[in-house]
Design an enzyme around this catalytic site. Sequence first.
Site, mmCIF file in Angstrom:
data_model
loop_
_atom_site.group_PDB
_atom_site.id
_atom_site.type_symbol
_atom_site.label_atom_id
_atom_site.label_comp_id
_atom_site.label_asym_id
_atom_site.label_seq_id
_atom_site.Cartn_x
_atom_site.Cartn_y
_atom_site.Cartn_z
ATOM 1 N N GLY A 545 32.391 -22.654 -13.337
ATOM 2 C CA GLY A 545 33.604 -22.043 -12.805
ATOM 3 C C GLY A 545 34.633 -21.823 -13.890
ATOM 4 N N VAL A 546 35.580 -20.934 -13.590
ATOM 5 C CA VAL A 546 36.680 -20.629 -14.519
ATOM 6 C C VAL A 546 37.959 -20.559 -13.708
ATOM 7 C CG1 VAL A 546 37.622 -19.001 -16.181
ATOM 8 C CG2 VAL A 546 35.145 -19.323 -16.034
ATOM 9 N N GLY A 548 42.677 -21.192 -13.914
ATOM 10 C CA GLY A 548 43.857 -21.086 -14.760
ATOM 11 C C GLY A 548 43.918 -22.180 -15.804
ATOM 12 N N PHE A 549 43.325 -23.342 -15.503
ATOM 13 C CA PHE A 549 43.317 -24.460 -16.452
ATOM 14 C C PHE A 549 42.306 -24.219 -17.564
ATOM 15 C CE2 PHE A 549 44.443 -28.911 -17.160
ATOM 16 C CZ PHE A 549 43.411 -29.357 -17.953
ATOM 17 N N GLY A 550 41.152 -23.679 -17.243
ATOM 18 C CA GLY A 550 40.107 -23.441 -18.232
ATOM 19 C C GLY A 550 38.736 -23.445 -17.583
ATOM 20 N N LYS A 566 36.468 -30.392 -16.220
ATOM 21 C CA LYS A 566 37.431 -29.297 -16.372
ATOM 22 C C LYS A 566 38.129 -29.436 -17.720
ATOM 23 C CE LYS A 566 41.018 -28.974 -13.532
ATOM 24 N NZ LYS A 566 41.797 -28.655 -12.312
ATOM 25 N N ASP A 662 49.142 -25.511 -3.948
ATOM 26 C CA ASP A 662 48.205 -24.466 -4.359
ATOM 27 C C ASP A 662 46.992 -24.462 -3.433
ATOM 28 O OD1 ASP A 662 47.383 -22.325 -5.862
ATOM 29 O OD2 ASP A 662 46.518 -23.515 -7.479
#
Length: 892
Positions: A545-546, A548-550, A566, A662
């Site tokens: 997965g990708v 906003g954090f990385g 993550k 969020d």
Amino acid sequence: MANSINKKNHMKFTLLSLISLLYPLVTNSYNPDYNLAINCGYSTNTTSLDNRIWVGDNDIENSNLLSFTEPTTTNQSFITKPISLSNTQIPFTTARVSISNFTYSFPINNITNSPVFIRLHFYPTSYQNFELSNAIFSVEVNNNLTLLKNFNPLHWAKDSTIIKEYCIQVKPHEKLTITFIPNPNSINQSNLYYAFINGIEVVSMPPFLYYSDLSDLNYQIRSVDTDTTDYKIQNDKALEMVYRVNVGDNQVPPSNDTGMFRNWDNDYPLYLEKQYPQSVSSDFGEHLNYLKNNVPNYTAPEAVYLTARTYGLNVKEDYNVTWNFEVDSTFTYMVRLHFCEFEEIIKDQGYRVFQIFIDDILAEQYADVFSWSHGRLVPVNKDYAVTMYTPKGSSQIEKVNLTIKLQRMPIHSKLAPKYRDVILNGIEIFKISDNNNNLAGVNPKYLSPKEPSSPSPQSKSKNSTIVIFIAVGVSCLLLAFVATGIIVFVRRRKRFESHFEMEETSWKTIKREGSSTLPSHLCRYFTIAEIKAATNNFDDIFIIGVGGFGNVYKGYTDGVTPVAIKRLKPGSQQGVNEFMNEIELLSQLRHIHLVSLIGYCNEGAEMILVYDFMQRGTLREYLYGSDNERLTWKQRLEILLGAARGLHYLHTGAKHSIIHRDVKSTNILLDEKWVAKVSDFGLSKAGPTGMAMTHVSTVVKGSIGYLDPEYYLRQRLTLKSDVYSFGVVLLEVLCARPPLVRSSEKKKASLVIWFQRCYKEGLIVEELVDPFIRDSITSESLKCYCQMVLSCLHDDGNQRMSMSDVVGALEFALQLVTTEEDSKFGWTKEKEKSEQRLLPHFTSEDGSDVFTSSSDDYGSQTSKVSTISTSTEGQPMLSAKVFSEIGYPKAR
């Protein structure tokens, strides 16, 4: 396509420079009632190269035009010239300089009631006895409007001119004053801060050129933040012109404006991201048609409307035609886009239709210039208001990027235009004064003369001597870097520790080697060697997965246990605060419906979080956008119920209430048994404490499409903000589509607005339901579910259900499904009565539906009642801050 539209202009553009010199531009379409240009520090009147008269501020004969005041005792102003007079154009040959305040005043009988332009001209260079680095000052108008604060021209340009332009409305019976205020000097006088000015213009403008005409019902400014057209710029606001651009052609100088001496920059290379071959269209063979009176003939020069930028010849791939403008955050901006269809091939509306994005917000889904102007060669403009925020939500003013993007209609769009192309003729961007009557922003980041710098909007190319100096300086710097690198390698000095600015004190709560303040049995510390071993040195094949954090990797701790890892990426919009926040929160929370944090790594430049591995991924992957098997209606309700219980625990079960901030379908993960778990707590925040507190005041953070409109508009975060976001997820699960779809027609782009409109207008809501589950939902179940959704999405947070009530409503909806399945084998009145005893459903006095929630996860037996309003009046019509990137949305 663009090929057919631009082919006839290919030869025209090759002669564009010559034609533009010979073509009679429409000048002096407007004659200002008041027009005064001041050459500061000069004793007589002078005439500039464009034959404009500049009056000297030191000429007593001009006392009827202006007055100049300053302290009469000490520290009077100086009239001086630049030491190196490389710029000989008026008004930059002289300057007025002072370490004390000085003021220019303009008599009241000379100023009309119309708004005026104020232009301040600065030439940042060395003046006698004054160091340019000490030129730090503020500028105020009438002692109540701040134009500039802590302004240092050196940061904007050196040896190049700066022009700052403003629009203000002078109040009746009030004279106009402009005061220059040097920053206070230190006691020891080691730094003598001073103010200076080279030239001032005061020029009247038409009353409604940029201000709103409240009597004109046809004039609109669309707020792209809220998708409304009721934004107004009234006379109590001041404007700063930050950019004025002639798209697709060369600069239009002040002398060729329509009488107001405005300068129109060329868009390339300063602002246009990439210029494609033959993307400029032009037609100097005809005059504009102002008979339709869409805009007055003084709005912009003909040279602006008769040149444009389109897609370019022989372009096969899709891309965004993008302009980038650096602006100050925390302000609202008016963006004016100028259009004119002059292509002979565009003969009717629908021939050319495209999309417009402003700051990645879909501003126009179906932009059709011909339909706006009702003809060829008819100018038209569109005004938009957009508020700019910092990427990390800071309240401090920072430099941020405002983008304007034009995008062709999708090839499979229902509204397929005859020509898949775009067009834009001109851009104007104005900053609007804030509630403190302030327009002052921040200075750009200073680049020393030894560093290579990209051109700023106001700066020009440096002369050859400076270029050589820069080249030598850069070479020396490179040699120094190489030498330093060798020393570092030999001595094996510590590597560069972070890609981000981190204060050491920020990490006092996260320490290594047994000194961590986090409970060791709840949160494990991993070394970077362990993390690399678990991910085969961050092999891309392990990326699952990708965000906003990385990147998120699948790995195995101790070679056995599967985990999700993550890793913060360089340049991530999230950073140290989110990293620490998630560790501190999740290390203290344990719940079956919350993703468990196993540990973390903070070593060198690495910030890494390690979680339980969720075998089945995100909820969204089973709704749309993947090849996964679709979920049944009962499965969806079970997953939603689990997620709701997790959020309910955050709100009421922890020591202090926690607002997730969020909530979205990608943050609801599923384990191998389809148990839902809420994840990603980087933005979470402690909820209000105490009986008197109802909200937490904080900057807006979260994911567009899921944001609570009350939170978005008022920056007041409440527990009900999570309820709204979860309501969007409820709709997402029912309809199997994203909250925002930029390719859809406007009324369907926002799922929330579309659903509310359908329900309010009595349209068939079943049409919104995912076809895969449509036949398995009874009308009773759908009604119950929709009423719950409407309550969650109420624009007034006080009218929304609590998460406890959402849990109860979902339990009831799930029980209905179970009952409906049982009915296939025979329905009995006794079972119906039994079901009613299980979970009562009744009607309140005002006719709204009421549910009683069952006991929660923790064994609480308290019964809570929630009113579910079916009214949708007053629902927010927020526009979708959609992502205009081709192919995939921008991570937030």
